[in-house]
Design a protein around this motif. Structure first.
Motif, short mmCIF file in Angstrom:
data_model
loop_
_atom_site.label_atom_id
_atom_site.label_comp_id
_atom_site.label_asym_id
_atom_site.label_seq_id
_atom_site.Cartn_x
_atom_site.Cartn_y
_atom_site.Cartn_z
N LEU A 427 0.84 -1.19 0.00
CA LEU A 427 0.00 0.00 0.00
C LEU A 427 0.88 1.25 0.00
N ARG A 428 2.00 1.18 0.71
CA ARG A 428 2.97 2.29 0.74
C ARG A 428 3.49 2.56 -0.68
N ARG A 429 3.84 1.49 -1.39
CA ARG A 429 4.40 1.67 -2.74
C ARG A 429 3.37 2.20 -3.74
N ARG A 430 2.09 1.97 -3.44
CA ARG A 430 1.05 2.43 -4.37
C ARG A 430 0.57 3.84 -4.07
N THR A 431 0.84 4.34 -2.87
CA THR A 431 0.24 5.63 -2.49
C THR A 431 1.21 6.61 -1.82
N ARG A 432 2.37 6.16 -1.36
CA ARG A 432 3.31 6.93 -0.54
C ARG A 432 2.91 6.98 0.93
N VAL A 433 1.82 6.29 1.29
CA VAL A 433 1.37 6.37 2.68
C VAL A 433 2.47 5.86 3.62
N MET A 434 2.67 6.52 4.75
CA MET A 434 3.66 6.14 5.77
C MET A 434 5.10 6.32 5.29
N ASN A 435 5.25 7.07 4.20
CA ASN A 435 6.57 7.20 3.58
C ASN A 435 7.31 8.45 4.04
N GLY A 436 6.68 9.25 4.85
CA GLY A 436 7.24 10.57 5.15
C GLY A 436 8.05 10.62 6.42
N ARG A 437 8.16 11.83 6.94
CA ARG A 437 9.02 12.08 8.10
C ARG A 437 8.71 11.16 9.26
N CYS A 438 7.43 10.90 9.52
CA CYS A 438 7.10 10.13 10.73
C CYS A 438 7.12 8.63 10.46
N GLN A 439 7.28 8.25 9.18
CA GLN A 439 7.37 6.83 8.81
C GLN A 439 6.20 6.02 9.38
N GLY A 440 5.04 6.64 9.41
CA GLY A 440 3.83 5.92 9.83
C GLY A 440 3.53 5.99 11.32
N PHE A 441 4.33 6.75 12.06
CA PHE A 441 4.11 6.83 13.51
C PHE A 441 2.71 7.36 13.81
N TYR A 442 2.28 8.39 13.08
CA TYR A 442 0.97 8.97 13.35
C TYR A 442 -0.17 8.26 12.63
N CYS A 443 0.07 7.86 11.38
CA CYS A 443 -1.06 7.34 10.59
C CYS A 443 -1.08 5.82 10.53
N GLY A 444 -0.03 5.16 11.01
CA GLY A 444 0.10 3.71 10.81
C GLY A 444 -1.11 2.92 11.27
N ALA A 445 -1.62 3.22 12.46
CA ALA A 445 -2.74 2.44 13.00
C ALA A 445 -3.99 2.64 12.13
N ARG A 446 -4.22 3.89 11.72
CA ARG A 446 -5.39 4.18 10.89
C ARG A 446 -5.26 3.50 9.52
N VAL A 447 -4.05 3.52 8.99
CA VAL A 447 -3.83 2.91 7.68
C VAL A 447 -4.10 1.40 7.77
N ARG A 448 -3.62 0.80 8.85
CA ARG A 448 -3.86 -0.65 9.02
C ARG A 448 -5.36 -0.94 9.11
N GLU A 449 -6.05 -0.06 9.84
CA GLU A 449 -7.51 -0.23 10.00
C GLU A 449 -8.20 -0.19 8.63
N ILE A 450 -7.77 0.79 7.82
CA ILE A 450 -8.37 0.92 6.49
C ILE A 450 -8.02 -0.31 5.64
N PHE A 451 -6.75 -0.71 5.72
CA PHE A 451 -6.30 -1.87 4.93
C PHE A 451 -7.11 -3.11 5.33
N GLU A 452 -7.24 -3.33 6.62
CA GLU A 452 -7.95 -4.54 7.07
C GLU A 452 -9.44 -4.41 6.80
N GLY A 453 -9.98 -3.20 6.98
CA GLY A 453 -11.41 -2.98 6.72
C GLY A 453 -11.77 -3.28 5.29
N GLU A 454 -10.96 -2.79 4.37
CA GLU A 454 -11.27 -2.98 2.95
C GLU A 454 -11.01 -4.41 2.51
N ASN A 455 -10.22 -5.13 3.30
CA ASN A 455 -9.89 -6.50 2.90
C ASN A 455 -10.73 -7.54 3.63
N GLU A 456 -11.73 -7.09 4.38
CA GLU A 456 -12.55 -8.06 5.13
C GLU A 456 -13.34 -8.95 4.20
#
Ligand SMILES: Cc1cc2nc3c(=O)[nH]c(=O)nc-3n(C[C@H](O)[C@H](O)[C@H](O)COP(=O)(O)OP(=O)(O)OC[C@H]3O[C@@H](n4cnc5c(N)ncnc54)[C@H](O)[C@@H]3O)c2cc1C
Length: 456
Positions: A427-456
């Motif tokens: 997902l990171r390679r397709r969108t740049r998500v979690m690729n920045g300064r914080c390396q997913g520290f702030y958004c990582g949990a939300r991104v995982r939630e979205i990833f798992e939600g959409e893959n249910e």
């Protein structure tokens, strides 16, 4: 067990480009990838430069295919939206010996068909890249060198292949080969696959696969390249790609803008034996830090956002090793070391030329248009900046990753795409998500939630 006309092994840039081209013919084609995703091998971790081929060894297959690939991928990028920035490059001479080498490099470029290089003096070098460290004596311009998104390139080629009817078989590591009179049976970690023809584009694994076909002609040495990625605030320091004058020790360390708006320093070149050693090392990073301080001292005032390493598939020779064995209905694409991102589409064309003597590769009428890829390039409009896109679909206004400004709409689109990511790295390679300064520290949990939600 399904049987195909051609099985292409390896879902990196090279295998994906080959599968895409063969998928345009009236053939059944499978693309087998050992890992859970395409582009998860060498193709995901390089310096992402679209090379003109100015410095290739003249007369080699590599020099021809890099020059051709430069144009093919440039055109394909325009058609699909793969981001490319035509920054140009400057080779900088730091010693008299390097200065003396510049005319030879310009002549070599011309022998490779690239005639746009110009020698410039020290003042011009400084004008072009004011942040360079002291001591530059002159330079050679390479106006065509460009930065590109390697992730989108791999994904566009694989998506195009799938849209053309290629069967993408991820999680299929080929472990054994059984050759019959008319077909080859491949044992994989997810069952058996049979094909009349097999193309080996397995990158770091190509020699081992080649051995399963009974050959003993080359050994892949993983040559590690480590890189330092500096924060986006550093970007004005590197208006173009700053290349070293190559020496017998290799191409050397460059400073380059990235397509995502950062600045990169690297790569190192270190021969290893472990083909999985993609971690960075203390010694490698210390070496790069030293280089950064000498090449561009102001860089060391900036934050390092990330470090990474890739492994080049070095085959101990000065050229690609592409060979068709008609008796075995088998084609090897080996030794695609440091230029395969640029050359991938030209390698596919070359492979089609070889296979075309045995298979009808005329392209079908009515092929689907090339996929339109989401833009990951910092220099071009992204959804969060696009008022019309947000008005039409508010999900493009909902930022999830604030460092890289990635929206909920882009994550949703990636998860619903023809080649969806298998994990968060994908997902990171397709969108740049979690690729920045914080390396997913702030958004990582939300991104995982979205990833798992959409893959249910
Ligand atoms: C540090 C570095 C910098 C570079 N910089 C540049 C650059 O600026 N410009 C440029 O043009 N090129 C560059 N390159 C080179 C470029 O990245 C590679 O040439 C290219 O990615 C090779 O693609 P590939 O498809 O051959 O290999 P890969 O991307 O490695 O794909 C091969 C695939 O085969 C799969 N595989 C292996 N064995 C098996 C098996 N038995 N069964 C099934 N699947 C298997 C692997 O999982 C892998 O995904 C660089 C490389 C490195 C490491």
């Amino acid at each position: 067990m399904t049987s195909y006309d051609v099985a292409v092994i390896g879902g990196g840039i090279v295998g994906s480009a080959i599968a895409r081209l063969l998928g345009g013919a009236d053939l059944s084609v499978a693309l087998l990838e050992a890992r859970g995703d395409v582009g998860d091998g060498t193709s995901k971790a390089n310096t992402a430069i679209l090379h003109t081929g100015f410095d290739a060894k003249p007369g080699t297959l590599e020099s021809r295919l890099v020059a051709r690939g430069y144009h093919l991928l440039g055109e394909y990028a325009a058609a699909t939206g793969i981001p490319v920035e035509r920054t140009g490059a400057l080779l900088v001479a730091w010693s008299q010996e390097q200065l003396d080498a510049l005319p030879g490099l310009r002549d070599k470029a011309a022998r490779n068909g690239y005639t746009a290089c110009e020698i410039v003096d020290a003042a011009e070098v400084r004008r072009r890249v004011p942040a360079l460290g002291p001591g530059a004596l002159g330079g050679l311009t390479v106006p065509g060198e460009s930065v590109i998104c390697t992730w989108t390139t791999n994904l566009a080629l694989a998506t195009d292949a799938v849209n053309r009817g290629v069967r993408l078989l991820r999680g299929h590591r080929v472990t054994a080969v059984h050759q019959g009179a008319d077909a080859t049976r491949l044992t994989t970690t997810a069952g058996e696959v049979t094909a009349r023809w097999v193309v080996n584009a397995a990158g770091l694994g190509a020699d081992r696969l080649d051995a399963l076909f009974g050959h003993d002609r080359f050994t892949v040495t993983p040559r590690r390249g480590e890189l330092l990625v500096f924060d986006k605030l550093a970007r004005p320091l590197a208006p173009c790609i700053v290349l070293p004058v190559p020496s017998s020790a290799g191409k050397g360390v460059l400073v380059s803008p990235t397509i995502y708006g950062n600045v990169m320093v690297g790569p190192t070149a270190e021969d290893l034996s472990d083909r999985t050693a993609t971690g960075t090392s203390e010694a490698g990073l210390a070496f790069l830090w030293e280089k950064a301080a000498a090449l561009m001292p102001a860089l060391t005032e900036e934050e390092v956002t990330a470090t990474y390493a890739g492994l080049r598939a070095s085959a101990g020779r000065d050229d690609y090793l592409i060979d068709l064995d008609a008796g075995q209905r088998y084609l090897l694409v080996g030794g695609i070391r440091s230029t395969g991102l640029t050359a991938g589409m030209a390698i596919a064309e070359h492979v089609a030329g070889l296979l075309g003597e045995h298979l009808d590769l005329a392209q079908r009428a009515g092929l689907p248009a090339p996929p339109r890829m989401p833009n990951l390039g910092e220099a071009f409009t992204r959804p969060y900046q696009d008022a019309a896109a947000i008005a039409a679909d508010p999900e493009y206004g909902r930022v999830v990753c604030f460092c890289e400004r990635v929206t909920r709409g882009e994550l949703r689109d990636a998860l619903a795409s023809p080649v969806p990511p298998a994990d968060l790295e994908g997902l990171r390679r397709r969108t740049r998500v979690m690729n920045g300064r914080c390396q997913g520290f702030y958004c990582g949990a939300r991104v995982r939630e979205i990833f798992e939600g959409e893959n249910e």
